[in-house]
Design an enzyme around this catalytic site. Structure first.
Site, PDB file in Angstrom:
ATOM      1  N   GLY A 231     -50.035  45.219 -22.318  1.00 17.01           N
ATOM      2  CA  GLY A 231     -50.567  44.411 -21.226  1.00 17.01           C
ATOM      3  C   GLY A 231     -49.639  43.275 -20.876  1.00 17.01           C
ATOM      4  N   GLU A 253     -46.558  45.651 -26.452  1.00 17.51           N
ATOM      5  CA  GLU A 253     -45.693  45.974 -25.323  1.00 17.51           C
ATOM      6  C   GLU A 253     -46.152  45.179 -24.112  1.00 17.51           C
ATOM      7  OE1 GLU A 253     -44.459  49.771 -22.503  1.00 17.51           O
ATOM      8  OE2 GLU A 253     -45.348  50.143 -24.476  1.00 17.51           O
ATOM      9  N   CYS A 287     -43.454  50.069 -16.960  1.00 14.89           N
ATOM     10  CA  CYS A 287     -42.730  49.103 -17.775  1.00 14.89           C
ATOM     11  C   CYS A 287     -41.235  49.057 -17.510  1.00 14.89           C
ATOM     12  CB  CYS A 287     -42.984  49.393 -19.262  1.00 14.89           C
ATOM     13  SG  CYS A 287     -44.729  49.317 -19.698  1.00 14.89           S
TER      14      CYS A 287
END
Length: 330
Positions: A231, A253, A287
């Protein structure tokens, strides 16, 4: 194209059963129009305590860890097969609640299936090793599961990222207690159904939606042994603070700021297709997106101008209206 979810209310999956949430329920909205898609059960601290307690019981009794690794692996592959068997329903659920086009949701489901297939096969390869010694000694290492893995998950890949953490933990023999995002909690129900269908011991996996307060109760719970969080960095800081007193091993992460370099001799025609994928896949919510483009000053105006043209050429609309497998804009 107008499609609706198959049910108007989606319960949580706690300790092997689908049940209502102690904190009631809330409306999950379609991001394409703001309308309510369905209602989702909302867990409270009592629900979380029950989920963790049952996960601890499963771990300590060996109901999962004492299985032959091949048996755990076979169950993981069955999870993937369940997702494959329900492919259309899963991808449509993802698109309706998260917003991505159907062709992207299709890829997400296929990635999830591949994850369970891969780690299902790997379950039998988690071996220790022997260490050379003298004639009087025999040294060896044995890998053991952490125990109860608490997993706090995001909304941008509501099946794939959850599959990635769930499959790894289960392959190693951990019990899993997973909190989904409030923005896209419904898709995870397909994972819960898959786990139930695959025959995992009741309590080995709980998947539920909860608010931040309940999530904090999960992160600080004294009976968890491992923490996974995906998050924002702000939320990660709060989660890690809640978990600090338990000194938990954790995997966190929080995304990246992946740069792309455009040199003086760079090809704009080669750059644009990569920019289209790197900037607009999943609306930029992944990401390793192309968050920054560092351009040589001599090419700056050209790159900015062509990038604006690219952005203006894209079609924006409800993801469910994309043409599925035949729609490939990237």
């Amino acid at each position: 194209m107008t499609r609706q979810l198959s049910q108007n209310y989606w319960p949580n999956f706690v300790a092997g059963t689908f049940r209502h949430g102690g904190a009631g329920k809330f409306g999950v909205r379609d991001p394409s129009n703001g309308n309510t898609l369905a209602e989702q059960a909302l867990a409270d601290a009592v629900d979380i305590n029950h989920a963790v307690s049952e996960a601890r019981r499963v771990y300590e009794t060996g109901a999962l860890t004492n299985l032959h690794p091949g048996e755990r692996g076979a169950m993981l592959r069955k999870v993937g097969q369940f997702l494959e068997d329900n492919f259309d329903a899963v991808r449509e659920t993802i698109t309706l609640e998260q917003g991505k086009p159907l062709f992207e949701a299709s890829k997400e489901v296929r990635f999830a299936v591949a994850i369970f297939d891969y780690f299902g096969s790997m379950a039998q390869s988690l071996e220790g090793r022997s260490v050379p010694g003298d004639a009087s000694r025999f040294d060896f290492t044995v890998y053991e599961p952490f125990g109860v893995s608490a997993q706090i998950m995001p909304a941008h890949y509501p099946v794939y990222i959850l599959s990635r953490t769930l499959a790894v933990a289960l392959a190693a023999g951990n019990s899993c207690v997973m909190k989904t995002s409030e923005l896209a909690p419904i898709s995870a129900t397909w994972l819960a159904r898959a786990v139930e269908s695959a025959g995992f011991p009741a309590g080995a996996v709980s998947i539920f939606c909860a608010d931040r307060e309940a999530g904090a109760a999960l992160a600080s719970h004294s009976d968890i042994n491992h923490l996974v969080f995906v998050g924002t960095k702000e939320a990660a800081a709060a989660v890690l603070a809640n978990a600090a007193n338990n000194y938990l091993p954790n995997i966190v992460e929080v995304g990246g700021t992946s740069p792309t370099l455009f040199f003086e001799d760079g090809s704009i025609d080669a750059f644009l297709p990569e920019a289209r994928l790197g900037l607009y896949l999943n609306a930029g919510q992944f990401c390793c997106a192309m968050y920054r483009v560092i351009v040589h000053e001599s090419r700056y105006e050209e790159v900015v101008g062509r990038s604006v043209e690219l952005a203006e050429s894209l079609k924006v609309g409800p993801g469910i209206e994309s043409d599925g497998e035949d729609f490939q804009p990237y």
